[in-house]
Design a protein around this motif. Structure first.
Motif, PDB file in Angstrom:
ATOM      1  N   ARG A   1       3.028  15.337   1.268  1.00 41.88           N
ATOM      2  CA  ARG A   1       2.537  13.981   1.518  1.00 41.88           C
ATOM      3  C   ARG A   1       3.581  12.945   1.139  1.00 41.88           C
ATOM      4  O   ARG A   1       3.787  11.956   1.842  1.00 41.88           O
ATOM      5  N   GLN A   2       4.270  13.172   0.033  1.00 36.98           N
ATOM      6  CA  GLN A   2       5.288  12.219  -0.422  1.00 36.98           C
ATOM      7  C   GLN A   2       6.388  12.106   0.617  1.00 36.98           C
ATOM      8  O   GLN A   2       6.834  11.001   0.938  1.00 36.98           O
TER       9      GLN A   2
ATOM     10  N   ILE B   1       0.837  -1.206   0.000  1.00 40.14           N
ATOM     11  CA  ILE B   1       0.000   0.000   0.000  1.00 40.14           C
ATOM     12  C   ILE B   1       0.870   1.253   0.000  1.00 40.14           C
ATOM     13  O   ILE B   1       0.644   2.189  -0.768  1.00 40.14           O
ATOM     14  N   VAL B   2       1.899   1.259   0.850  1.00 40.66           N
ATOM     15  CA  VAL B   2       2.804   2.408   0.937  1.00 40.66           C
ATOM     16  C   VAL B   2       3.518   2.631  -0.394  1.00 40.66           C
ATOM     17  O   VAL B   2       3.576   3.757  -0.902  1.00 40.66           O
ATOM     18  N   ASN B   3       4.050   1.566  -0.979  1.00 38.56           N
ATOM     19  CA  ASN B   3       4.772   1.707  -2.249  1.00 38.56           C
ATOM     20  C   ASN B   3       3.851   2.159  -3.368  1.00 38.56           C
ATOM     21  O   ASN B   3       4.233   2.988  -4.204  1.00 38.56           O
TER      22      ASN B   3
ATOM     23  N   TYR C   1       7.205   8.747   2.552  1.00 33.66           N
ATOM     24  CA  TYR C   1       8.582   8.276   2.367  1.00 33.66           C
ATOM     25  C   TYR C   1       9.250   8.034   3.723  1.00 33.66           C
ATOM     26  O   TYR C   1       9.865   6.985   3.947  1.00 33.66           O
ATOM     27  N   GLN C   2       9.101   8.974   4.637  1.00 33.70           N
ATOM     28  CA  GLN C   2       9.690   8.813   5.966  1.00 33.70           C
ATOM     29  C   GLN C   2       9.048   7.633   6.705  1.00 33.70           C
ATOM     30  O   GLN C   2       9.732   6.877   7.396  1.00 33.70           O
ATOM     31  N   TYR C   3       7.750   7.450   6.545  1.00 30.22           N
ATOM     32  CA  TYR C   3       7.054   6.311   7.142  1.00 30.22           C
ATOM     33  C   TYR C   3       7.612   5.005   6.573  1.00 30.22           C
ATOM     34  O   TYR C   3       7.866   4.046   7.316  1.00 30.22           O
ATOM     35  N   ALA C   4       7.789   4.959   5.258  1.00 26.35           N
ATOM     36  CA  ALA C   4       8.293   3.747   4.605  1.00 26.35           C
ATOM     37  C   ALA C   4       9.696   3.396   5.108  1.00 26.35           C
ATOM     38  O   ALA C   4       9.994   2.224   5.347  1.00 26.35           O
ATOM     39  N   ILE C   5      10.534   4.386   5.284  1.00 29.12           N
ATOM     40  CA  ILE C   5      11.884   4.139   5.804  1.00 29.12           C
ATOM     41  C   ILE C   5      11.800   3.633   7.239  1.00 29.12           C
ATOM     42  O   ILE C   5      12.456   2.655   7.607  1.00 29.12           O
TER      43      ILE C   5
ATOM     44  N   LEU D   1       3.179   5.872  -2.820  1.00 27.31           N
ATOM     45  CA  LEU D   1       4.365   6.656  -3.204  1.00 27.31           C
ATOM     46  C   LEU D   1       4.490   6.752  -4.720  1.00 27.31           C
ATOM     47  O   LEU D   1       4.780   7.829  -5.259  1.00 27.31           O
ATOM     48  N   ASN D   2       4.268   5.656  -5.411  1.00 26.63           N
ATOM     49  CA  ASN D   2       4.344   5.679  -6.875  1.00 26.63           C
ATOM     50  C   ASN D   2       3.310   6.625  -7.464  1.00 26.63           C
ATOM     51  O   ASN D   2       3.595   7.362  -8.412  1.00 26.63           O
TER      52      ASN D   2
END
Length: 84
Positions: free
Chosen positions: A48-49, A7-9, A53-57, A12-13
């Motif tokens: 938002r990106q 979902i995160v990826n 992005y920070q959440y994904a890391i 982001l895309n």
């Protein structure tokens, strides 16, 4: 069922694609109000990106590339300044 990482990826895309589209729309907008609205929408997507992005890391869903060295940064700055 989709996993958090998927979902995160995907989000982001989508954000990355919309920001690329905004660049084209903004440069071709002839109406100042429309141009400003597009800039505002793009800025919102950029915020938002960064947040996603920070959440994904943080969650380990994304491993960023190795950070650039000061010499690499200087080289890019020099090359960009030469193009001006």
């Amino acid at each position: 069922m989709l996993q958090d990482k998927d979902i995160v990826n995907d989000y982001l895309n989508g954000l990355n694609a919309s920001m690329k589209s905004y660049a084209g729309y903004i440069t071709e907008a002839n109406n100042p109000e429309l141009r400003q609205k597009l800039v505002s929408l793009r800025n919102g997507d950029e915020a938002r990106q960064l947040s996603v992005y920070q959440y994904a890391i943080q969650k380990g869903h994304y491993k960023p590339a190795q950070q650039a060295t000061p010499q690499e940064i200087q080289q890019v700055q020099t090359e960009l300044n030469q193009g001006s």
